[in-house]
Scaffold this motif. Structure first.
Motif, PDB file in Angstrom:
ATOM      1  N   LEU A 180     -13.261   2.604  17.021  1.00  0.00           N
ATOM      2  CA  LEU A 180     -12.611   2.320  18.307  1.00  0.00           C
ATOM      3  C   LEU A 180     -11.194   1.786  18.067  1.00  0.00           C
ATOM      4  N   PHE A 181     -11.059   0.854  17.145  1.00  0.00           N
ATOM      5  CA  PHE A 181      -9.761   0.266  16.806  1.00  0.00           C
ATOM      6  C   PHE A 181      -8.775   1.337  16.358  1.00  0.00           C
ATOM      7  N   ASN A 182      -9.287   2.377  15.698  1.00  0.00           N
ATOM      8  CA  ASN A 182      -8.439   3.435  15.152  1.00  0.00           C
ATOM      9  C   ASN A 182      -8.285   4.642  16.070  1.00  0.00           C
ATOM     10  N   GLY A 183      -8.557   4.467  17.356  1.00  0.00           N
ATOM     11  CA  GLY A 183      -8.247   5.500  18.336  1.00  0.00           C
ATOM     12  C   GLY A 183      -9.352   6.465  18.691  1.00  0.00           C
ATOM     13  N   PHE A 184     -10.519   6.317  18.102  1.00  0.00           N
ATOM     14  CA  PHE A 184     -11.644   7.165  18.479  1.00  0.00           C
ATOM     15  C   PHE A 184     -12.281   6.584  19.740  1.00  0.00           C
ATOM     16  N   CYS A 185     -12.953   7.449  20.490  1.00  0.00           N
ATOM     17  CA  CYS A 185     -13.722   6.962  21.633  1.00  0.00           C
ATOM     18  C   CYS A 185     -15.112   7.603  21.563  1.00  0.00           C
TER      19      CYS A 185
ATOM     20  N   GLU B  93      -1.943  14.905   9.731  1.00  0.00           N
ATOM     21  CA  GLU B  93      -2.257  16.176   9.065  1.00  0.00           C
ATOM     22  C   GLU B  93      -2.740  17.242  10.053  1.00  0.00           C
ATOM     23  N   PHE B  94      -3.422  16.803  11.119  1.00  0.00           N
ATOM     24  CA  PHE B  94      -4.015  17.730  12.075  1.00  0.00           C
ATOM     25  C   PHE B  94      -3.579  17.417  13.509  1.00  0.00           C
ATOM     26  N   PRO B  95      -2.270  17.480  13.788  1.00  0.00           N
ATOM     27  CA  PRO B  95      -1.808  17.155  15.142  1.00  0.00           C
ATOM     28  C   PRO B  95      -2.316  18.189  16.155  1.00  0.00           C
ATOM     29  N   GLY B  96      -2.648  17.701  17.340  1.00  0.00           N
ATOM     30  CA  GLY B  96      -3.088  18.599  18.403  1.00  0.00           C
ATOM     31  C   GLY B  96      -4.513  19.088  18.258  1.00  0.00           C
TER      32      GLY B  96
ATOM     33  N   VAL C 101      -6.037   6.049   6.170  1.00  0.00           N
ATOM     34  CA  VAL C 101      -6.549   7.409   5.984  1.00  0.00           C
ATOM     35  C   VAL C 101      -6.690   8.104   7.345  1.00  0.00           C
ATOM     36  N   LEU C 102      -7.241   7.402   8.329  1.00  0.00           N
ATOM     37  CA  LEU C 102      -7.394   8.013   9.655  1.00  0.00           C
ATOM     38  C   LEU C 102      -6.033   8.341  10.273  1.00  0.00           C
ATOM     39  N   GLN C 103      -5.053   7.479  10.081  1.00  0.00           N
ATOM     40  CA  GLN C 103      -3.693   7.752  10.566  1.00  0.00           C
ATOM     41  C   GLN C 103      -3.138   9.004   9.880  1.00  0.00           C
ATOM     42  N   ALA C 104      -3.356   9.121   8.571  1.00  0.00           N
ATOM     43  CA  ALA C 104      -2.887  10.296   7.827  1.00  0.00           C
ATOM     44  C   ALA C 104      -3.571  11.566   8.322  1.00  0.00           C
TER      45      ALA C 104
ATOM     46  N   MET D  38       0.858  -1.182   0.000  1.00  0.00           N
ATOM     47  CA  MET D  38       0.000   0.000   0.000  1.00  0.00           C
ATOM     48  C   MET D  38       0.895   1.234   0.000  1.00  0.00           C
ATOM     49  N   ASN D  39       0.586   2.143  -0.897  1.00  0.00           N
ATOM     50  CA  ASN D  39       1.312   3.409  -0.978  1.00  0.00           C
ATOM     51  C   ASN D  39       0.272   4.526  -0.982  1.00  0.00           C
ATOM     52  N   LEU D  40      -0.312   4.787   0.178  1.00  0.00           N
ATOM     53  CA  LEU D  40      -1.415   5.735   0.295  1.00  0.00           C
ATOM     54  C   LEU D  40      -0.923   7.172   0.216  1.00  0.00           C
TER      55      LEU D  40
END
Length: 184
Positions: free
Chosen positions: A128-133, A97-100, A90-93, A1-3
């Motif tokens: 949930l798996f991708n860090g949302f709560c 892209e929007f730290p903080g 995409v969620l990691q990107a 994968m080269n997103l």
């Protein structure tokens, strides 16, 4: 994968691809008019980031950004590309892209009686798996009530949500379409 996650500007062919994906990924009662979404991007009130892998459109995010808030208003991965890690990438990107910033979304409520109950459960587990709560509020947009999930800070307040929606659609739109945060 080269997103690669990129802003599309006004590329007509890409907009057509996104429009087709938008119509298949979201039910009619959850879709804003596509012309309105496009206009808000052109006006600088929203941003569309498109995900590509080797020049193939994988999906898109439609974001409304206000101060430290990033509302993931729409997020879709092409049905042929789902289950291959693109959504997580995409969620990691987006986090990079929007730290903080607080990134949040409105998700269909879990409802065992719904026709798509399994899909709703799966989507909840994905986020949930991708860090949302789960945040302790709901968002009402027109006639649909959603549960809110977020990451990167505290829950969104009703005043913050109203300011975000006003920045995107203006107070007239907010008066025409009931869009607000509800206590859970």
């Amino acid at each position: 994968m080269n997103l690669i996650l990129t802003d599309i500007k006004q590329d007509k062919a890409v907009w057509q691809q996104i429009g087709a994906l938008y119509k298949t990924a979201f039910p009619p009662d959850e879709r804003a008019p596509f012309w309105l979404l496009r206009r808000r991007v052109k006006q600088g009130r929203a941003q569309i980031l498109v995900a590509y892998d080797a020049k193939k459109l994988v999906g898109f995010t439609y974001l409304v950004i206000y101060r430290d808030l990033v509302y993931l208003f729409y997020f879709a991965i092409d049905s042929e590309m789902r289950g291959q890690g693109y959504g997580s990438a995409v969620l990691q990107a987006l986090r990079q892209e929007f730290p903080g910033r607080r990134i949040f979304l409105a998700r269909e409520q879990l409802d065992e009686q719904a026709e798509n109950a399994e899909q709703r459960r799966s989507r909840h587990e994905f986020y949930l798996f991708n860090g949302f709560c789960d945040w302790p509020c709901q968002i009402k947009e027109a006639s649909v009530i959603y549960d809110v999930m977020g990451m990167g800070g505290d829950n969104i307040t009703p005043a913050e949500y109203q300011a975000l929606i006003d920045s995107w659609g203006g107070s007239l739109l907010r008066r025409l379409i009931d869009m607000r945060v509800l206590a859970k």
